[in-house]
Design an enzyme around this catalytic site. Structure first.
Site, PDB file in Angstrom:
ATOM      1  N   TYR A 193      -8.348  -0.549   3.520  1.00  0.00           N
ATOM      2  CA  TYR A 193      -8.295  -2.012   2.836  1.00  0.00           C
ATOM      3  C   TYR A 193      -8.844  -2.822   3.825  1.00  0.00           C
ATOM      4  CZ  TYR A 193      -5.318   0.677  -0.077  1.00  0.00           C
ATOM      5  OH  TYR A 193      -4.701   1.472  -1.203  1.00  0.00           O
TER       6      TYR A 193
ATOM      7  N   ARG B 106       1.002  -2.598   9.672  1.00  0.00           N
ATOM      8  CA  ARG B 106       0.635  -1.167   9.482  1.00  0.00           C
ATOM      9  C   ARG B 106      -0.802  -1.043   9.724  1.00  0.00           C
ATOM     10  NH1 ARG B 106       2.363   3.227   4.804  1.00  0.00           N
ATOM     11  NH2 ARG B 106       4.124   3.264   6.061  1.00  0.00           N
TER      12      ARG B 106
ATOM     13  N   ARG C  61       7.785   9.492  -0.053  1.00  0.00           N
ATOM     14  CA  ARG C  61       7.634  10.521  -1.242  1.00  0.00           C
ATOM     15  C   ARG C  61       9.213  10.796  -1.629  1.00  0.00           C
ATOM     16  NH1 ARG C  61       3.019  13.813   0.442  1.00  0.00           N
ATOM     17  NH2 ARG C  61       3.859  13.336   2.401  1.00  0.00           N
TER      18      ARG C  61
END
Ligand SMILES: Cc1cc2nc3c(=O)[nH]c(=O)nc-3n(C[C@H](O)[C@H](O)[C@H](O)COP(=O)(O)OP(=O)(O)OC[C@H]3O[C@@H](n4cnc5c(N)ncnc54)[C@H](O)[C@@H]3O)c2cc1C
Ligand SMILES: Cc1cc2nc3c(=O)[nH]c(=O)nc-3n(C[C@H](O)[C@H](O)[C@H](O)COP(=O)(O)O)c2cc1C
Length: 777
Positions: free
Chosen positions: A587, A635, A729
């Site tokens: 990003y 992050r 997940r």
């Protein structure tokens, strides 16, 4: 059959005796360059499983070896003036000489011809043989001759080691770490008979060179090691049997793998009998895991087994050799992978663990170095020691309330004014369910359920700092007051109805923006209604597919920085407890950091320092706007998994830069920067990066990626590989993942939401029954 084994080490001798035993009609010869009692090395280590395997094949040999074994159970660490002992590790050791003599004697009694003192130059010396076994060790001449077929992949490792012996007897497998003025040395010590212990001394190459050990012969090296380990040797001498070696007696480990294990399918065409590799000639495993001899014996057993299966006349030798390779190469790879982790641990311990870790945690890290032994494995080995360690960890982790042995996963963690109740985070996960950037009931239910599920911190998905910063039209934002109020409703709910904290992750999609919702075509550009993209440099994330982004101007940078600050203020006003800046996954901010996506030629491109400049400007502005008492994590992608991209070594530098700017934690993700990436997945696959960043950059880390059991979290936290674990997940499948895992491991001191409490004893009972039956429920 006429069989010749070139090299009379454990592999060649074992294969020879098994084949002769299988059929006394075989004509079997072992050719060895050394004399019968003349060999290198001291003791070798086995596991019980290897011996059971050998016993099934040759009771006599196994019996003789076992009678000569030294057994021990404990591992002892001598470190920073402390001695720590843990039990239940079960090893057996035997002198290499003794082992070879047993194998030689057994060969002779069965009628194997042993030719000593003969240096073989190649397989052509045995024109009459039907099968040639190249069991000539790590420097195999036969492997070199057919290198084009075998395709050996040889990696020489940076550490140096010397294999010594001592008459001082150790009653445990002992690791000693000693600091010198140039760095750390370690000794791996184990007794292998009534009088002698193996004493392997190891250090990194730079330490070895700094001490000028490359210039010392065997005797001088021994004298040096005696001095380094004088405190432990207490006057005992070290011994070498490598005096015959020219030059340095120190070795560098070579990891060997071969793509093909045998050659010569058609004798008429090749002009020689089939040649098959065995033992160290075809693969090596580092002594940190002590299994080279085991692998050599098991190769010999498997090839003999293939002959046994084939009966008297193996018509199809190529197929038989293929089966041998297929079976053995899988097992060897498994062991090599585990040995690799253990080996790397010893390579980096001097720079990564020796200084920051206290002896108790250093011991835990040492015991779990191969990542094959987990927290619960340690409990099976020595419950007393593990409980003592859990108590120590709980107290040193800041939980002064109890002397209770607490699973490390359930110890609290404090950062600035925030105390997390345990070490589990719900990792940020995009839900693509916002409308015009506004979160709604979907998010309330989704995040609320996870806040009630036992995790200490629920991190919201990447929330975008402007409409054109979104990945998709379903991504949430914080760029309007209405969006801020919608988030405040969720934060209030979490604070009112749970004891979880809630964190905001702020990001800008950059070149990965204006795409379809995740389930409608991840990373695929919108057909219509998209928006112009910006990033560090002009690029297409999916070459030929994605929309092109343009390189940011200074005005763009100012606007985006301002957007980050405005959103930070709204996050604070909404009551979030924690803020994470998203600088990963390709990003916008990540696109500055990675050289794959940053091709700028101004002060924001080029060196890592330049590439970090803009993300650090944003970080500093956000940190200044975020309440001082609240924590901030960053992050990052710690590995691009692409040649020329960010590596874990770069990640340490990146972490240092953010730490200097005031970051509290680094959330260590990886990848998603380039579609050329070749990640290596596996359980806890990104944890080594969190470990490296934490212990080299000296900043707290979050580990993430395929962490799916309490046992994983406990092992990571206890070993000091990370401070928190983010689980993504598994939380989609089970919002109450943490509560479920607590019950699974039998840890009852967790707080369930009051209305749910009647389910707690039931779930605990189900798992308890499963454990009592020896399995998992
Ligand atoms: C420091 C150190 C510690 C170790 N510790 C352990 C341990 O604890 N446990 C363990 O299981 N393993 C250990 N190993 C590994 C172990 O020694 C080997 O993996 C094992 O010996 C492999 O057996 P091999 O028969 O394939 O090869 P080797 O034992 O190397 O035998 C090869 C033989 O071939 C002979 N040879 C070579 N070339 C020729 C030639 N051209 N002509 C004639 N003869 C030749 C050599 O003299 C030798 O005898 C250790 C190794 C090292 C270096
Ligand atoms: C559906 C989904 C959405 C994700 N969205 C984000 C996100 O918004 N921000 C982020 O940093 N990571 C995101 N990730 C990555 C996860 O946070 C996590 O790093 C990754 O899934 C590996 O962890 P796991 O093996 O526990 O799933 C997402 C992952 C999934 C599966």
């Amino acid at each position: 059959m006429r069989i010749v084994c070139i090299g009379g080490g454990p592999a060649g001798l074992t294969f020879a005796l098994l084949m002769k035993k299988l059929d006394p009609g075989h004509d079997v010869t072992v050719v060895e360059r050394n004399r019968p009692y003349d060999t290198f090395g001291w003791g070798v280590v086995f596991s019980d499983a290897t011996m059971a395997h050998l016993r099934r094949w040759d009771e006599e040999t196994a019996g003789a070896i076992e009678a000569a074994f030294a057994h021990w159970d404990d591992i002892v660490l001598e470190f920073k003036g402390r001695s720590i002992r843990s039990g239940g590790h079960g090893f057996v050791g035997i002198g290499r000489k003794r082992l070879l003599n047993i194998l030689q004697a057994r060969c002779e009694s069965l009628g194997v011809r042993l030719e000593f003192d003969r240096e073989v130059r190649g397989d052509a010396e045995f024109p009459d043989a039907d099968l040639i076994v190249a069991s000539d060790g790590v420097n195999s001449v036969v492997r070199q001759k057919y290198a084009d077929v075998f395709q050996p992949d040889i990696v020489t490792r940076p550490n140096r080691f010397i294999w010594l012996g001592t008459r001082k007897l150790y009653d445990a497998f002992t690791f000693v770490f000693e600091r010198t003025e140039h760095g750390w040395f370690q000794a791996h010590i184990y007794k292998f008979d009534a009088e002698t212990s193996t004493f392997i001394v190891e250090c990194p190459e730079h330490v070895w060179l700094a001490h000028r050990l490359d210039k010392l012969d065997a005797d001088a090296s021994v004298a040096f090691c005696e001095q380094v380990f004088a405190r432990h040797l207490q006057g005992a001498r070290l011994m070498t049997n490598a005096r015959h070696l020219r030059g340095s007696a120190w070795l560098a480990f070579q990891r060997i793998k071969c793509a093909q294990w045998w050659v010569g399918a058609d004798r008429r065409q090749s002009g020689h009998a089939p040649v098959v590799l065995m033992g160290d000639a075809v693969h090596t495993a580092h002594f940190a895991i002590g299994s080279g001899t085991k692998l050599a014996l098991e190769d010999a057993i498997e090839l003999a087994n293939q002959f046994k299966q084939a009966g008297d006349a193996p018509a199809d030798l190529p197929a038989l050799l293929d089966r041998y390779q297929a079976i053995r190469s899988v097992e060897v790879l498994r062991l090599q992978n585990a040995a690799w982790n253990a080996m790397e641990w010893f390579e980096v311990c001097g720079t990564r663990y020796c200084d920051p870790l206290e002896p108790e945690q250093f011991m835990y890290s040492l015991l779990t170095r191969s990542q094959r032994i987990s927290h619960e494995n340690l409990r099976l080995r020595d419950a007393g020691w593990l409980e003592g360690y859990e108590r120590w960890f709980a107290q040193h982790g800041g939980d002064t309330s109890t002397g209770v042995a607490t699973p490390p996963m359930f110890t609290p963690f404090r950062m600035r004014s925030v105390t997390l109740k345990n070490r589990v985070i719900v990792s940020p996960m995009a839900q693509y369910s916002a409308i015009d950037g506004v979160v709604g009931d979907y998010h309330l239910v989704h995040l609320g359920a996870r806040a009630m599920g036992g995790a200490a911190l629920v991190m919201c998905e990447m929330t975008c700092v402007s409409a054109d910063a979104r990945i998709t039209k379903g991504c949430p934002g914080l760029y309007t007051d209405a969006q801020g109020e919608a988030w405040a409703r969720i934060v209030d709910w979490v604070h009112t109805h749970s004891d979880a904290h809630i964190g905001m992750q702020l990001g800008h999609a950059g070149a990965k923006g204006a795409t379809h919702l995740g389930w409608e075509g991840i990373d695929q550009p919108l057909d219509s209604g998209g928006w112009p993209l910006i990033s560090a440099s002009a690029q297409q994330y999916l070459p030929g597919v994605s929309d092109w982004s343009r390189a940011m101007t200074r005005a763009d940078m100012d606007r985006v920085l301002h957007d980050f600050v405005a959103c930070t203020r709204r996050a604070a006003a909404a009551g979030f407890d924690w803020l994470e800046l998203h600088c990963a996954h390709g990003y916008l901010l990540s696109s500055f950091i990675s050289p794959l996506t940053n091709k700028r030629e101004d002060a924001y491109g080029g060196s890592l320092e330049n590439r970090l400049r803009y993300p650090l400007e944003v970080f500093a502005a956000v940190r200044a706007a975020w309440p001082q008492q609240l924590p901030m994590s960053v992050r990052i992608s710690t590995h691009d998994w692409v040649e020329g991209g960010i590596t874990p070594a770069d990640a340490v530098q990146i972490a240092r830069a953010f730490k200097a700017a005031g970051a509290d934690m680094i959330d260590c993700s990886s990848g998603q920067v380039s579609k050329d990436e070749k990640p290596v997945y596996g359980r806890m696959y990104q944890t080594p990066f969190a470990d490296r960043v934490r212990n080299e950059a000296g900043i707290a880390t979050i580990a993430v990626g395929a962490i799916s059991e309490a046992d994983h979290v406990n092992s990571i936290i206890a070993a000091g590989r990370a401070d928190l674990c983010a689980v993504a997940r598994p939380h989609l499948a089970n919002p109450a993942w943490t509560l479920t895992e607590a019950a699974r491991i039998g840890w009852k001191a967790v707080n369930w939401p009051a209305p749910y409490r009647s389910a707690k004893p039931q779930l605990e009972a189900i798992f308890e029954r499963g454990r009592a039956m020896g399995g998992q429920a």
